[in-house]
Enzyme design. Structure first.
Site, PDB file in Angstrom:
ATOM      1  CD  GLU A 165      87.295  41.970  56.704  1.00 21.29           C
ATOM      2  OE1 GLU A 165      87.973  41.682  55.692  1.00 21.29           O
ATOM      3  OE2 GLU A 165      87.012  41.160  57.599  1.00 21.29           O
TER       4      GLU A 165
ATOM      5  CG  ASN B  66      84.217  41.322  60.689  1.00 23.09           C
ATOM      6  OD1 ASN B  66      84.292  40.334  59.975  1.00 23.09           O
ATOM      7  ND2 ASN B  66      85.251  42.119  60.901  1.00 23.09           N
TER       8      ASN B  66
ATOM      9  NE  ARG C 264      82.176  37.370  61.925  1.00 22.03           N
ATOM     10  CZ  ARG C 264      83.361  37.693  62.404  1.00 22.03           C
ATOM     11  NH1 ARG C 264      83.471  38.010  63.700  1.00 22.03           N
ATOM     12  NH2 ARG C 264      84.440  37.748  61.656  1.00 22.03           N
TER      13      ARG C 264
END
Length: 459
Positions: A288, A290, A292
């Site tokens: 995955e 992220n 941020r």
């Protein structure tokens, strides 16, 4: 140039963003709930503004309240921190619609990477190897059972939105899968407002390694090395370190370079983290991204000297990165310990209440990121993270030695914390050898770790 930022978050990350703003000569306004009126970030801020009651849905997760607070306080940008609205493309679009800068990826980028299942397909097309999993989101239980049969057990149920271990379960049989789906949907809906799920093949004895990337809006990008986040409990990260003690230099270079190249080719912008599983043979698999700032970003800052939050702000304002990969220098070894309000002797039960006395550690290579102070009342409404202790040394052995000293000095009285657990981890032979995997804590159990530093029966 950004002049005034609304910090739409709480706890240690609100303090961290505030400090970055101060270092750049930017005014900082802290948006807070009623429960956080006496928080350290509020006390430090140039200005603060209440955005609602303690309930997150009516304060930190209320897009209308956050936007209104930014406009009323005269801000020209919003920093969402992590969690809450930080990866919400609709909120980022609302921010832009009100002529405010969202400090993070653009709405278009957030929308593109919003679905974790969709992101897998997107980055697989850019050549990153993937953990086998379901094709798209699970439509219903019957579809989940069909996909599970195709992929093969054991499996990990994962939410398409959010992170932090919420909505995740490992299952080994069709019966366990059916039982867990309802729970995972409920947890994901409560945490992220989105109950969509997908499946990934559960790989035994892997490391969790992530790559930090910085990419501007002008086609320039770099990585700042990798972090090893394999010390976890129930899919929640507890200890992070860099560089990873589990991969060699050739794998390290290949992993980092392929991560930044794939992210750039897929159209990613701003600060981001690509997460991978690495097996015992050095093979890595993307899981995955992220979009941020990460909780564990200070580990990378300690090695590189790069202020990643300041870079977030610069890149969101449209500035060029200003340096190439060759200019990024990583030095030494750093370890981060997440300090949580948890009773480790009673199944890590979350704690709340008055911090009667707080004393941070000090010394060479020691950094404490926290919102704590003596007399602070920890509210019961949010996650249990109290702060992060980050320790740097010229090598891993030195970083471990300094960490032992720092954890002895760190004092939090009045509520139970997981500090004793961190001390125990530093006495564990498997951790010290570097030969551990993501199942270390769950397989061994908290009692076994604590017994290494506390006689049986000692409180």
């Amino acid at each position: 140039m950004i002049q005034r930022v609304l910090i739409a978050n709480r706890g240690e990350i609100a303090v961290r963003v505030l400090r970055a703003c101060r270092s750049m000569g930017i005014e900082a306004v802290v948006a807070h709930s009623e429960a956080d009126a006496d928080s350290r970030a509020v006390l430090m801020a140039d200005e603060s503004i209440c955005i609602g009651p303690a309930e997150s849905a009516r304060s930190y997760l209320s897009a209308a309240s956050v936007i209104s607070a930014a406009l009323v306080s005269g801000c020209d940008a919003i920093h969402p921190g992590y969690g809450f609205l930080s990866e919400d493309d609709a909120f980022a679009e609302m921010t832009r619609a009100h002529d405010l800068i969202f400090i993070g990826p653009s709405p278009e980028v957030l929308e593109k990477f919003a679905s974790k299942a969709g992101t897998r397909e997107l980055l697989a097309a850019q050549g990153l190897p993937m953990v086998p999993g379901s094709h798209g989101m699970l439509r219903d239980d019957a579809h989940a059972l069909e996909e599970a049969e195709r992929v093969g057990y054991p499996l990990l149920i994962k939410p398409s939105a959010g992170g932090g271990g919420k909505g995740m379960r490992m299952v080994r049989t069709p019966r366990e899968l059916q039982q867990a789906l309802t729970v995972c949907r409920s947890e994901a809906r409560a945490a992220f407002g989105d109950d969509s799920l997908y499946l990934e093949k559960w790989l035994e004895r892997t490391r969790h390694v992530e790559v930090q990337v910085l990419i501007d809006q002008h086609g320039n990008g770099v990585h700042i090395g990798e972090r090893d986040c394999s010390v976890q409990r129930r899919h929640q990260k507890i200890v992070e370190e860099a560089p990873s003690p589990a991969i060699d230099d050739a794998t390290r270079t290949e992993l980092a370079e392929s991560a930044v190249a794939a992210a750039m080719a897929a159209g990613y912008e701003n600060v981001g983290t690509l997460e991978f599983l690495v097996d015992g043979d050095g093979n890595y698999y993307f899981i995955e991204i992220n979009a941020r700032i990460q909780v564990e970003h200070p580990v990378t800052e300690m090695l590189s000297g790069i202020d990643i939050v300041a870079e977030q702000i610069r890149l969101a304002a449209g500035e060029e990165l200003g340096y190439s990969q060759d200019a990024v220098r990583l030095r030494g070894h750093a370890i981060e310990f997440r300090i949580n309000a948890e009773d480790v002797r009673h199944d890590f039960q979350p704690q709340a209440g008055l911090v009667e006395h707080y004393v941070p550690p000090g010394g060479a290579g020691i950094r404490m990121e926290t919102h704590l102070y003596s007399g602070y009342d920890v509210p019961p409404y949010y996650d249990s993270l109290l702060g992060k202790l980050i320790v740097w040394g010229p090598d891993r052995e030195a970083a471990v030695a300094r960490s032992r000293v720092a954890l002895r000095e760190l004092l939090v009285e009045g509520i139970a914390t997981n500090i004793p657990f961190h001390r125990a981890i530093l006495e564990d032979e498997t951790f010290l050898s570097g030969g551990f995997d993501t199942n270390l804590l769950d397989r061994k159990g908290a009692a076994a770790f604590l017994a290494a530093v506390e006689p049986e029966g000692e409180a």
